[in-house]
Design a protein around this motif. Structure first.
Motif, PDB file in Angstrom:
ATOM      1  N   CYS A  26      16.878  15.896   8.455  1.00 16.49           N
ATOM      2  CA  CYS A  26      17.994  16.897   9.433  1.00 16.49           C
ATOM      3  C   CYS A  26      19.351  16.989   9.979  1.00 16.49           C
ATOM      4  N   GLY A  27      19.213  15.252  10.200  1.00 16.10           N
ATOM      5  CA  GLY A  27      20.565  15.119  10.263  1.00 16.10           C
ATOM      6  C   GLY A  27      21.603  14.960   9.385  1.00 16.10           C
ATOM      7  N   ALA A  28      21.153  14.818   7.761  1.00 17.02           N
ATOM      8  CA  ALA A  28      22.015  14.656   7.085  1.00 17.02           C
ATOM      9  C   ALA A  28      22.932  16.167   6.525  1.00 17.02           C
ATOM     10  N   ALA A  29      21.687  17.309   7.514  1.00 18.32           N
ATOM     11  CA  ALA A  29      21.818  19.302   6.427  1.00 18.32           C
ATOM     12  C   ALA A  29      22.682  19.926   8.007  1.00 18.32           C
ATOM     13  N   ALA A  30      22.342  18.341   9.260  1.00 12.95           N
ATOM     14  CA  ALA A  30      23.316  19.752  10.265  1.00 12.95           C
ATOM     15  C   ALA A  30      24.205  18.763  10.283  1.00 12.95           C
ATOM     16  N   THR A  36      30.976  21.765   6.500  1.00 13.53           N
ATOM     17  CA  THR A  36      31.470  22.857   4.939  1.00 13.53           C
ATOM     18  C   THR A  36      30.999  23.854   5.840  1.00 13.53           C
ATOM     19  N   GLY A  37      30.225  24.207   6.363  1.00 13.98           N
ATOM     20  CA  GLY A  37      29.582  25.748   7.136  1.00 13.98           C
ATOM     21  C   GLY A  37      28.944  26.338   5.732  1.00 13.98           C
ATOM     22  N   SER A  38      29.005  25.537   4.544  1.00 15.96           N
ATOM     23  CA  SER A  38      27.452  25.964   3.162  1.00 15.96           C
ATOM     24  C   SER A  38      26.700  25.627   3.523  1.00 15.96           C
ATOM     25  N   VAL A  39      24.930  26.568   3.491  1.00 11.96           N
ATOM     26  CA  VAL A  39      23.372  26.209   3.394  1.00 11.96           C
ATOM     27  C   VAL A  39      23.421  25.882   2.610  1.00 11.96           C
ATOM     28  N   VAL A  45      21.718  18.271   0.466  1.00 17.00           N
ATOM     29  CA  VAL A  45      22.206  17.353   1.123  1.00 17.00           C
ATOM     30  C   VAL A  45      21.283  16.876   1.630  1.00 17.00           C
ATOM     31  N   ALA A  46      20.403  17.459   2.623  1.00 18.12           N
ATOM     32  CA  ALA A  46      19.061  17.015   3.088  1.00 18.12           C
ATOM     33  C   ALA A  46      18.220  16.677   2.507  1.00 18.12           C
ATOM     34  N   GLY A  47      18.177  17.400   0.788  1.00 20.91           N
ATOM     35  CA  GLY A  47      16.729  16.803  -0.170  1.00 20.91           C
ATOM     36  C   GLY A  47      17.159  15.522  -0.750  1.00 20.91           C
TER      37      GLY A  47
END
Length: 74
Positions: A26-30, A36-39, A45-47
């Motif tokens: 979650c931290g990496a995703a946030a 980047t603003g890219s979901v 990256v989160a995976g």
């Protein structure tokens, strides 16, 4: 009729590993989404962070042993 013995779905060790890896993911995703603003990129990256954290934590957090001989407790 006897009641079967209830065993936990996950051990405490596994739960700690998965929960900590989830927080890392979650931290990496946030941070990635913030940068980047890219979901989709944030989810990828989160995976990767989640998988890497599970592997690392699995090696760091040792399983229970019953002494210096290193025999695993069953």
């Amino acid at each position: 009729m006897s009641c079967p013995q209830h065993r936990p779905l996950l051990t405490t060790r596994a739960a700690v590993i998965f929960l900590t890896a989830f927080v890392v993911g979650c931290g990496a995703a946030a941070l990635t989404f913030w940068a980047t603003g890219s979901v989709p990129e944030a989810l990828l990256v989160a995976g990767g962070a989640l998988g890497g954290a599970i592997g690392l934590l699995n090696q760091i957090i040792k399983a229970e042993t019953d002494g210096p001989s290193g025999n695993h407790v069953s």
